[in-house]
Motif scaffolding. Sequence first.
Motif, short mmCIF file in Angstrom:
data_model
loop_
_atom_site.label_atom_id
_atom_site.label_comp_id
_atom_site.label_asym_id
_atom_site.label_seq_id
_atom_site.Cartn_x
_atom_site.Cartn_y
_atom_site.Cartn_z
N LEU A 117 0.87 -1.19 0.01
CA LEU A 117 0.11 0.12 -0.02
C LEU A 117 0.80 1.17 -0.08
N GLU A 163 2.05 1.69 -3.51
CA GLU A 163 0.80 2.21 -4.29
C GLU A 163 0.40 3.73 -4.08
N ARG A 164 0.74 4.22 -2.71
CA ARG A 164 0.36 5.47 -2.39
C ARG A 164 1.53 6.43 -2.99
N GLU A 165 2.60 5.98 -3.17
CA GLU A 165 3.72 6.82 -3.78
C GLU A 165 3.50 7.10 -5.30
N LEU A 223 0.51 9.46 -5.86
CA LEU A 223 1.11 10.51 -5.48
C LEU A 223 1.84 11.33 -6.57
#
Length: 89
Positions: free
Chosen positions: A43, A46-48, A51
């Motif tokens: 996760l 995926e967040r990076e 962004l």
Amino acid sequence: MAVLTGILGMAVIASAVGVVYGKYRSRMLFNEIQRLTRRLDALAVEREQLLLEEHVWADPARIERLAQQRLDMVVPEADAIVYLTVPRR
């Protein structure tokens, strides 16, 4: 004496079962921690990525280019800009 030996034998067996169950439960919880840690790492990656994608989509140069291409917007000439002043109270 035989009753006491039987009670002590049952206590030893119960204790052994408790130790085995505790060890089993400990391993299951450790596996769950490992699984959740891997999920957390995935996760975070995926967040990076999201962004980074957000920054690409929100790039001012891209937005300006799309405004010019899709909406036929243009930057006004300097003499066409009118500044308004707001009276202070």
